[in-house]
Design a protein around this motif. Structure first.
Motif, PDB file in Angstrom:
ATOM      1  N   ASP A   1     -15.165  -2.920  10.669  1.00 14.72           N
ATOM      2  CA  ASP A   1     -14.402  -3.000   9.307  1.00 14.72           C
ATOM      3  C   ASP A   1     -13.354  -1.697   9.894  1.00 14.72           C
ATOM      4  N   TYR A   2     -12.356  -2.573   9.081  1.00 11.00           N
ATOM      5  CA  TYR A   2     -10.629  -1.210   8.967  1.00 11.00           C
ATOM      6  C   TYR A   2     -10.224  -1.023   8.676  1.00 11.00           C
ATOM      7  N   THR A   3      -9.331  -0.646   7.985  1.00 10.40           N
ATOM      8  CA  THR A   3      -8.667   0.096   6.976  1.00 10.40           C
ATOM      9  C   THR A   3      -6.923  -0.365   7.899  1.00 10.40           C
ATOM     10  N   LEU A   4      -6.120  -0.104   6.464  1.00  9.16           N
ATOM     11  CA  LEU A   4      -4.748  -0.458   6.157  1.00  9.16           C
ATOM     12  C   LEU A   4      -4.044   1.019   6.224  1.00  9.16           C
ATOM     13  N   LEU A   5      -2.798   0.644   6.912  1.00  7.79           N
ATOM     14  CA  LEU A   5      -2.268   2.378   7.530  1.00  7.79           C
ATOM     15  C   LEU A   5      -0.414   2.095   6.999  1.00  7.79           C
ATOM     16  N   GLN A   6      -0.458   2.938   6.866  1.00  9.27           N
ATOM     17  CA  GLN A   6       1.042   2.892   5.990  1.00  9.27           C
ATOM     18  C   GLN A   6       2.272   3.526   7.293  1.00  9.27           C
TER      19      GLN A   6
END
Length: 357
Positions: free
Chosen positions: A229-234
């Motif tokens: 599972d990965y995060t979104l990144l700005q």
């Protein structure tokens, strides 16, 4: 041979003397654990038809650089480019083989992949130990509507010398003055002793799978193949982005790699609405003056085959192939390699059985 290869193949022959060694030599490489799936795919496919055994040890970028400087392998592999000064000092050449990205990954019960949003500054504060709980206000402010648990963040990091860490820390230093002042950019970081430290990308993947409420960083190919599972990144343009081949290519397009072949330039924190902020290249490093002409010639044939006929393997392990213009520059760089007497090596693919694959 596709249209692209039919154009590049004559270029290789023009740039290379037409003589070819008739004997084959085994090839040894060492370095980046992140790029190991790519090099092992290439090696397996090439070895089947070329009569050459290619072996690759996933020892980490720092170890790969050390081994090629010691001249104990035919090529080193690193996820961070050496400077021109280092290349000149140690009489080395380097060229990128593909591009990818470093991705924050999580094991957060109740939160699905790509649901959690993070900024670079928050990420830096997590890995420096300033943010220790998942329901910290800095995280909840970015994620209205997500039920974040009141649990400690289990931070998993690389202990060994890693190009992944080099690119990750380079990015954090660009978006956080505190990180830059405390840690800077390096293959290894003096992590806080309370963090979970492991060696190698494979161990990062296995450790985060079994550690609830954890966060780590790993290369994109492991994210997809291990189903992490990965995060979104700005990104720099303020957009929350998911990692993808398109997002890595956007970073490359907004760099000077294409225009100036400036491979030392980091691909982190590049502009562009679709750009993944922790994009990176992975690199091959070779001796400028060959220890063994036969083995070095075999190595250059291997990588020429990889660029000309190995594209499908690049995609299959979730890396992104290099544009044609960059590959042409790489072939030209490879023709500068000499034997121990300073004579340009003779090599081409015209009689290489590996070209069948």
């Amino acid at each position: 041979m596709n249209t692209r290869n039919s154009l590049l193949f004559p270029l290789v022959l023009l740039l290379s003397p037409l003589a070819s060694l008739t004997a084959h030599a085994d090839i040894q490489g060492s370095g980046s654990s992140a790029a190991a799936p790519l090099y092992q795919k290439w090696a397996d496919a090439y070895s089947k038809n070329a009569g050459v055994t290619v072996t690759y040890q996933a020892s980490g970028s720092s170890a790969g650089i050390k081994k090629i400087k010691e001249n104990s392998v035919e090529f080193g592999a690193s996820d961070a480019a050496l400077s021109q000064a280092d290349l000149k000092k140690d009489k080395l050449i380097q060229f990128p083989s593909a591009i990818s990205g470093v991705v924050p990954v999580i094991n957060l019960p109740g939160i699905k992949t790509a649901e959690l949003r993070l900024t670079g500054e928050v990420l830096a504060n997590i890995f420096s130990g300033e943010i220790t709980s998942w329901n910290d206000t800095a995280i909840t402010a970015l994620n209205p509507g997500l039920r974040l648990p009141n649990k400690n963040i289990e931070v998993i990091v690389r202990q060994d010398g890693s190009g992944t860490t080099y690119n990750f820390s380079d990015y954090l230093g660009k978006v956080s003055k505190n990180w830059q002042a405390k840690y800077g950019r390096n293959f290894t970081i003096p992590w806080n002793s309370r963090l979970i430290q492991v060696k190698g990308s494979s161990n990062i993947a296995s450790t985060i799978k079994k550690t609830a409420y954890a966060i780590s960083y790993i290369d994109f190919n492991y994210v997809t193949q291990e189903k992490l599972d990965y995060t979104l990144l700005q990104n720099r343009d303020g957009k929350f982005i998911a990692p993808s081949a398109e997002a890595f290519s956007a970073a490359l397009s907004n760099s000077s790699w294409k225009t100036d072949a400036n491979f030392e330039e980091m691909l982190t924190d590049k502009p562009g609405q679709k750009t993944w902020p922790i994009s990176m290249g992975t690199f091959i490093i070779m001796q400028q003056r060959a220890r063994d002409a036969q083995q070095t010639t075999a190595t250059m044939k291997f990588f020429t085959w990889a660029f000309m006929r190995g594209d499908r393997f690049v995609n299959s392990v979730d890396f992104v192939r290099l544009p044609d213009s960059l590959q042409a520059r790489i072939f030209k760089e490879m023709t500068t390699v000499t034997d121990k007497n300073g004579n340009i090596l003779n090599w081409n693919l015209s009689t290489d059985p590996g070209s069948k694959n």
